[in-house]
Motif scaffolding. Structure first.
Motif, PDB file in Angstrom:
ATOM      1  N   PRO A 161      40.176  44.727  38.109  1.00  0.00           N
ATOM      2  CA  PRO A 161      40.577  44.825  39.377  1.00  0.00           C
ATOM      3  C   PRO A 161      40.506  43.745  40.467  1.00  0.00           C
ATOM      4  N   SER A 162      40.025  42.713  40.313  1.00  0.00           N
ATOM      5  CA  SER A 162      39.886  41.500  41.081  1.00  0.00           C
ATOM      6  C   SER A 162      41.188  40.687  40.975  1.00  0.00           C
ATOM      7  N   GLY A 163      41.921  40.815  39.945  1.00  0.00           N
ATOM      8  CA  GLY A 163      42.971  40.143  39.673  1.00  0.00           C
ATOM      9  C   GLY A 163      44.436  40.874  40.062  1.00  0.00           C
ATOM     10  N   ASN A 207      44.612  43.801  42.377  1.00  0.00           N
ATOM     11  CA  ASN A 207      44.244  44.847  43.631  1.00  0.00           C
ATOM     12  C   ASN A 207      45.721  44.562  44.310  1.00  0.00           C
ATOM     13  N   GLY A 208      45.377  45.242  45.742  1.00  0.00           N
ATOM     14  CA  GLY A 208      46.585  45.326  46.490  1.00  0.00           C
ATOM     15  C   GLY A 208      46.552  43.883  47.551  1.00  0.00           C
ATOM     16  N   GLY A 209      45.373  43.272  47.564  1.00  0.00           N
ATOM     17  CA  GLY A 209      45.333  42.032  48.075  1.00  0.00           C
ATOM     18  C   GLY A 209      45.134  42.363  49.699  1.00  0.00           C
ATOM     19  N   GLY A 211      47.492  49.763  37.238  1.00  0.00           N
ATOM     20  CA  GLY A 211      46.683  50.497  37.816  1.00  0.00           C
ATOM     21  C   GLY A 211      45.073  49.901  37.480  1.00  0.00           C
ATOM     22  N   GLY A 212      44.169  50.506  37.796  1.00  0.00           N
ATOM     23  CA  GLY A 212      42.660  49.939  37.652  1.00  0.00           C
ATOM     24  C   GLY A 212      41.852  50.768  38.400  1.00  0.00           C
ATOM     25  N   PRO A 213      40.533  50.865  37.751  1.00  0.00           N
ATOM     26  CA  PRO A 213      39.344  51.578  38.235  1.00  0.00           C
ATOM     27  C   PRO A 213      38.925  51.315  39.588  1.00  0.00           C
TER      28      PRO A 213
HETATM   29  C1  FAD Z   1      44.813  49.049  41.988  1.00  0.00           C
HETATM   30  C2  FAD Z   1      43.833  48.500  42.921  1.00  0.00           C
HETATM   31  C3  FAD Z   1      44.514  48.247  44.126  1.00  0.00           C
HETATM   32  C4  FAD Z   1      43.051  47.689  45.006  1.00  0.00           C
HETATM   33  N1  FAD Z   1      43.439  47.277  46.119  1.00  0.00           N
HETATM   34  C5  FAD Z   1      42.422  46.817  46.881  1.00  0.00           C
HETATM   35  C6  FAD Z   1      43.044  46.281  48.124  1.00  0.00           C
HETATM   36  O1  FAD Z   1      43.993  46.066  48.537  1.00  0.00           O
HETATM   37  N2  FAD Z   1      41.993  45.614  48.959  1.00  0.00           N
HETATM   38  C7  FAD Z   1      40.460  45.752  48.367  1.00  0.00           C
HETATM   39  O2  FAD Z   1      39.618  45.286  49.109  1.00  0.00           O
HETATM   40  N3  FAD Z   1      40.026  46.151  47.356  1.00  0.00           N
HETATM   41  C8  FAD Z   1      41.130  46.536  46.471  1.00  0.00           C
HETATM   42  N4  FAD Z   1      40.686  47.182  45.219  1.00  0.00           N
HETATM   43  C9  FAD Z   1      39.471  47.154  44.884  1.00  0.00           C
HETATM   44  C10 FAD Z   1      39.143  45.694  44.452  1.00  0.00           C
HETATM   45  O3  FAD Z   1      39.904  45.038  43.500  1.00  0.00           O
HETATM   46  C11 FAD Z   1      37.700  45.663  44.065  1.00  0.00           C
HETATM   47  O4  FAD Z   1      36.513  46.227  44.742  1.00  0.00           O
HETATM   48  C12 FAD Z   1      37.137  44.111  43.711  1.00  0.00           C
HETATM   49  O5  FAD Z   1      37.998  43.575  42.912  1.00  0.00           O
HETATM   50  C13 FAD Z   1      36.102  44.527  42.914  1.00  0.00           C
HETATM   51  O6  FAD Z   1      35.444  43.142  42.302  1.00  0.00           O
HETATM   52  P1  FAD Z   1      34.434  43.375  41.301  1.00  0.00           P
HETATM   53  O7  FAD Z   1      33.921  41.738  40.944  1.00  0.00           O
HETATM   54  O8  FAD Z   1      33.117  44.176  41.569  1.00  0.00           O
HETATM   55  O9  FAD Z   1      34.869  43.773  40.074  1.00  0.00           O
HETATM   56  P2  FAD Z   1      36.075  43.411  38.948  1.00  0.00           P
HETATM   57  O10 FAD Z   1      37.122  42.824  39.300  1.00  0.00           O
HETATM   58  O11 FAD Z   1      36.127  44.760  38.012  1.00  0.00           O
HETATM   59  O12 FAD Z   1      35.190  42.626  37.932  1.00  0.00           O
HETATM   60  C14 FAD Z   1      34.135  43.265  37.216  1.00  0.00           C
HETATM   61  C15 FAD Z   1      34.076  42.308  35.837  1.00  0.00           C
HETATM   62  O13 FAD Z   1      33.041  42.723  34.713  1.00  0.00           O
HETATM   63  C16 FAD Z   1      33.294  42.619  33.617  1.00  0.00           C
HETATM   64  N5  FAD Z   1      32.584  43.429  32.893  1.00  0.00           N
HETATM   65  C17 FAD Z   1      32.411  44.834  32.859  1.00  0.00           C
HETATM   66  N6  FAD Z   1      31.304  45.356  32.047  1.00  0.00           N
HETATM   67  C18 FAD Z   1      30.931  44.071  31.530  1.00  0.00           C
HETATM   68  C19 FAD Z   1      29.721  43.912  30.595  1.00  0.00           C
HETATM   69  N7  FAD Z   1      29.012  44.765  30.130  1.00  0.00           N
HETATM   70  N8  FAD Z   1      29.437  42.516  30.340  1.00  0.00           N
HETATM   71  C20 FAD Z   1      30.377  41.454  30.874  1.00  0.00           C
HETATM   72  N9  FAD Z   1      31.092  41.634  31.608  1.00  0.00           N
HETATM   73  C21 FAD Z   1      31.533  43.072  32.108  1.00  0.00           C
HETATM   74  C22 FAD Z   1      34.892  43.232  33.635  1.00  0.00           C
HETATM   75  O14 FAD Z   1      35.647  42.896  32.602  1.00  0.00           O
HETATM   76  C23 FAD Z   1      35.544  42.586  35.119  1.00  0.00           C
HETATM   77  O15 FAD Z   1      36.069  41.290  34.792  1.00  0.00           O
HETATM   78  C24 FAD Z   1      41.834  47.726  44.500  1.00  0.00           C
HETATM   79  C25 FAD Z   1      41.467  48.005  43.147  1.00  0.00           C
HETATM   80  C26 FAD Z   1      42.548  48.367  42.301  1.00  0.00           C
HETATM   81  C27 FAD Z   1      42.412  48.796  40.898  1.00  0.00           C
END
Ligand code: FAD
Length: 444
Positions: A52-54, A56-58, A330-332
């Motif tokens: 989702p980090s790469g 999302n909607g930004g 899409g994404g979780p």
């Molecule tokens: C379609 C979409 C639109 C969105 N739009 C917005 C928006 O506009 N604005 C906003 O603020 N937020 C938005 N979000 C939410 C935002 O993208 C997330 O809240 C944010 O990217 C979370 O970052 P993170 O590092 O927690 O998670 P992630 O980006 O999911 O990173 C977690 C990483 O952990 C890795 N991982 C998982 N399990 C393991 C394991 N067991 N061992 C090693 N690595 C593992 C995964 O591969 C992943 O790369 C959106 C999300 C989606 C899906």
């Protein structure tokens, strides 16, 4: 981009960061800022930024939209401190890009909350009232319908409110840029390396070996629920986006040239923004959801959800009929029971999750918090009410019994009825209200 080498066999580090999304990457960056000599190892199951980090909607938002919840749960002073820290994060991302020469298309512009149905009118009243009660009435202000349509002239927009501090970014540029800067600094990053177990002594296990470390940081978004002890701490929903071809003529016609990010007042929200190359990105949080670890496999790309988002896109902006949608994905979404992210420690594991669709800005703050927790440094960041909040869980029953699919159906039916100017049926309204009645807050 070439993936880094997977970890084969054993290794050691001072701190091991699990997950290479924004949260893990910012935490790693902050650890090196706080202690440049620290030996930090980052393990990523796939490729950093490909989650989702790469994609999302930004929308790079503060937590001001959660001010009513924060006031209720932690009081005015602590709630205000969280909102202020989240402002620092939005500004901090812009400053970081500037300092590091990264063009992540960071663009400061307000967030516009709009009503597209009569029932959504005033959905911002709580937030406007909370900002005023906290002594910051300029943070969120109500707008007249004319003021809203002067910023973006969609025929659906009936009114709205403006959240002052906000920005947009190109999400992949930010995530991959952050990854590149860490690699430049010599950080060890092993991709395609899934962590299978967190050890009590601070180390972790992968499929192929063990990493010895003093502390570990769990930054794996919706996958958090798969680790022991976290199953009911979050739910999983999903969000989908469609992206148009460049349409600068449509943006001119709409008068939508100020870069505002726009979100409507539905339960399963629509959100939309313009991009630096003149496109419109349009998202919808109406995809699959699951409670208690029962997440659906249709989180990544659900074609029905994409098709529905496209229909809504043209309802918002009829000028787009006949124009191409070039990308869809899409994404979780990791849903916190309280709608605000949760940070804390369990022994030598330091966790962050529950961004509930607002993680771009708050993950920067999360990185500041988790780095300090891992180094056992206490200050104004670790004292924020987001850290070790009063525990809230998604209860196994009756929510789990009703199931994510049932609740999703009710939420879809409620939004559809309101779009048509009807009141939802009594049973639909009851099921749709279940999460809130149980004290749970669903995404956006
Ligand atoms: C379609 C979409 C639109 C969105 N739009 C917005 C928006 O506009 N604005 C906003 O603020 N937020 C938005 N979000 C939410 C935002 O993208 C997330 O809240 C944010 O990217 C979370 O970052 P993170 O590092 O927690 O998670 P992630 O980006 O999911 O990173 C977690 C990483 O952990 C890795 N991982 C998982 N399990 C393991 C394991 N067991 N061992 C090693 N690595 C593992 C995964 O591969 C992943 O790369 C959106 C999300 C989606 C899906």
């Amino acid at each position: 981009m070439v993936p880094t080498r997977p970890l084969e066999g054993d290794a050691s580090a001072d701190v091991v960061v699990v997950g290479g999304g924004y949260l893990g990457l910012w935490t790693a960056w902050r650890l090196l800022e706080l202690e440049p000599e620290l030996d930090v190892l980052l393990l990523e199951a796939a490729i950093c930024g490909h989650g989702p980090s790469g994609r999302n909607g930004g929308f790079c938002e503060t937590l001001w939209g959660d001010a009513p919840t924060l006031r209720e749960r932690v009081g005015d002073a602590a709630g205000l401190a969280v909102c202020r820290a989240s402002e620092d994060a939005v500004r901090g991302i812009g400053a970081w890009c500037e300092e590091n020469g990264l063009d992540a298309w960071y663009r400061p512009a307000p967030l516009l909350r709009v009503a597209t149905t009569e029932s959504q009118l005033g959905s911002w009243d709580d937030s406007v009232g909370a900002a005023a009660a906290l002594g910051e009435p300029d943070e969120i202000t109500a707008l007249s319908p004319e003021e809203v349509r002067r910023r973006c002239d969609s025929p659906l927009f009936l009114g709205g409110a403006l959240q002052r501090l906000n920005a947009t970014v190109q999400p992949a540029r930010l995530a991959l840029g952050l990854r590149a800067k860490l690699l430049e600094r010599g950080m060890r990053i092993h991709e395609r390396t899934e962590v299978t177990r967190l050890c009590e002594d601070g180390g972790v296990e992968t499929r192929f070996g063990r990493v010895r470390a003093r502390e570990n940081v769990l930054a794996v978004n919706s996958r958090t629920a798969g680790f022991p002890g976290y199953r009911l701490a979050l739910a999983v929903a999903s969000s989908h986006i469609v992206l148009t071809e460049p349409v600068p003529d449509v943006l001119d016609e709409l008068g939508w040239t100020g870069g505002e990010a726009i979100v409507d007042g539905r339960t399963l929200v629509h959100y939309t923004r313009t991009t630096d190359d003149g496109r419109i990105a349009f998202g919808w949080g109406g995809g699959a959801m699951g409670f208690g670890g029962r997440a659906s496999a249709r989180l990544e790309l659900d074609r029905e959800v994409v098709a529905a988002a496209r229909v809504s896109l043209e309802r918002f902006f009829p000028q787009l009929r006949g124009r191409a949608v070039t990308h869809a994905w899409g994404g979780p979404i990791d849903v916190s029971p309280t709608h605000v992210p949760i940070f804390g420690s369990r022994g030598r594991t330091h966790h962050g999750f529950g961004f509930t669709g607002n993680g771009v800005g708050p993950s920067y703050l999360g990185g500041e918090i988790l780095a300090r927790l891992a180094l056992d440094r206490r200050d104004d960041r670790t004292r924020l009410a987001l850290v070790e909040p009063e525990r809230a869980f998604f209860p196994p029953e009756p929510l789990r019994y009703a199931g994510g699919a049932t609740i999703r159906r009710a939420l879809l039916a409620k939004d559809a009825a309101e779009d048509e100017g009807r009141a939802p049926g009594a049973l639909t309204a009851l099921v749709a209200s279940l999460p809130r009645r149980l004290g749970l807050n669903l995404p956006r």
